[in-house]
Design a protein around this motif. Structure first.
Motif, PDB file in Angstrom:
ATOM      1  N   TRP A  12      -2.575   8.549   3.697  1.00 23.00           N
ATOM      2  CA  TRP A  12      -2.638   9.733   4.545  1.00 23.00           C
ATOM      3  C   TRP A  12      -3.632  10.715   3.955  1.00 23.00           C
ATOM      4  N   THR A  13      -4.489  11.277   4.781  1.00 24.03           N
ATOM      5  CA  THR A  13      -5.513  12.219   4.346  1.00 24.03           C
ATOM      6  C   THR A  13      -5.311  13.547   5.054  1.00 24.03           C
ATOM      7  N   LEU A  31     -15.206  13.467   8.007  1.00 24.81           N
ATOM      8  CA  LEU A  31     -14.439  12.996   6.860  1.00 24.81           C
ATOM      9  C   LEU A  31     -15.316  12.431   5.760  1.00 24.81           C
ATOM     10  N   GLY A  32     -16.616  12.388   5.956  1.00 24.90           N
ATOM     11  CA  GLY A  32     -17.506  11.780   4.979  1.00 24.90           C
ATOM     12  C   GLY A  32     -17.746  10.330   5.326  1.00 24.90           C
ATOM     13  N   ASN A  33     -18.705   9.717   4.632  1.00 24.52           N
ATOM     14  CA  ASN A  33     -19.084   8.324   4.917  1.00 24.52           C
ATOM     15  C   ASN A  33     -19.402   8.126   6.397  1.00 24.52           C
ATOM     16  N   ILE A 127      -1.865  18.890   8.693  1.00 25.98           N
ATOM     17  CA  ILE A 127      -2.031  17.689   9.516  1.00 25.98           C
ATOM     18  C   ILE A 127      -2.706  16.627   8.661  1.00 25.98           C
ATOM     19  N   HIS A 128      -2.074  15.459   8.621  1.00 32.79           N
ATOM     20  CA  HIS A 128      -2.602  14.315   7.873  1.00 32.79           C
ATOM     21  C   HIS A 128      -2.876  13.176   8.846  1.00 32.79           C
ATOM     22  N   VAL A 129      -3.923  12.413   8.562  1.00 31.38           N
ATOM     23  CA  VAL A 129      -4.274  11.250   9.368  1.00 31.38           C
ATOM     24  C   VAL A 129      -4.253  10.021   8.478  1.00 31.38           C
ATOM     25  N   ALA A 130      -3.704   8.935   8.994  1.00 31.74           N
ATOM     26  CA  ALA A 130      -3.660   7.669   8.254  1.00 31.74           C
ATOM     27  C   ALA A 130      -4.988   6.951   8.422  1.00 31.74           C
ATOM     28  N   LEU A 131      -5.693   6.807   7.319  1.00 34.01           N
ATOM     29  CA  LEU A 131      -7.011   6.153   7.367  1.00 34.01           C
ATOM     30  C   LEU A 131      -6.958   4.782   6.734  1.00 34.01           C
TER      31      LEU A 131
END
Length: 131
Positions: A12-13, A31-33, A127-131
């Motif tokens: 989670w980010t 988010l980068g990259n 808020i976190h997103v699963a990457l």
């Protein structure tokens, strides 16, 4: 707390504060990259998609938001015409007009085409997103 774990993964980010995404609003986050996500809130639930249209890589999450259109069917199966559906908002890719359902990421006409979705978790104002 909102948890949309349809496509949850382990990592989670932290991507935003809860106040950053108002009801009916969105945020596009780098988010980068070279990865960007579009974060949306609709009816209190959060949705996250990669900001990349599967058609020709346009920034789909930055497109217009419109109500979906559905056909009204009368008793007996006769069409009563088309109507806008406020419960089925669509994201329209600004490059070529591909429309995706906000709540599923599916293309409005070809459900096998869809935005890449991510699990979303909201806790303690983050808020976190699963990457």
């Amino acid at each position: 707390m909102t948890v949309n774990t349809e496509k949850s993964r382990e990592a989670w980010t932290l991507v935003a504060r809860s106040d950053d995404v108002a009801e009916g609003g969105r945020q596009v986050i780098e988010l980068g990259n070279d990865v960007q996500i579009g974060l949306f809130r609709f009816k209190g639930k959060l949705y996250a998609y990669e900001n990349l249209c599967p058609h020709q890589s346009g920034p789909a999450c930055q497109g217009r938001m419109v109500d979906g259109v559905r056909e009204r069917i009368e008793e007996g199966g006769r069409s009563a015409g088309l109507a806008f559906d406020k419960d089925d908002p669509h994201i329209v890719c600004p490059w070529h007009g591909f429309e995706y359902r906000l709540t599923t990421g599916e293309h409005a006409g070809v459900p096998s085409i869809r935005l890449r979705g991510f699990g979303v978790r909201e806790e303690g104002g983050d808020i976190h997103v699963a990457l």
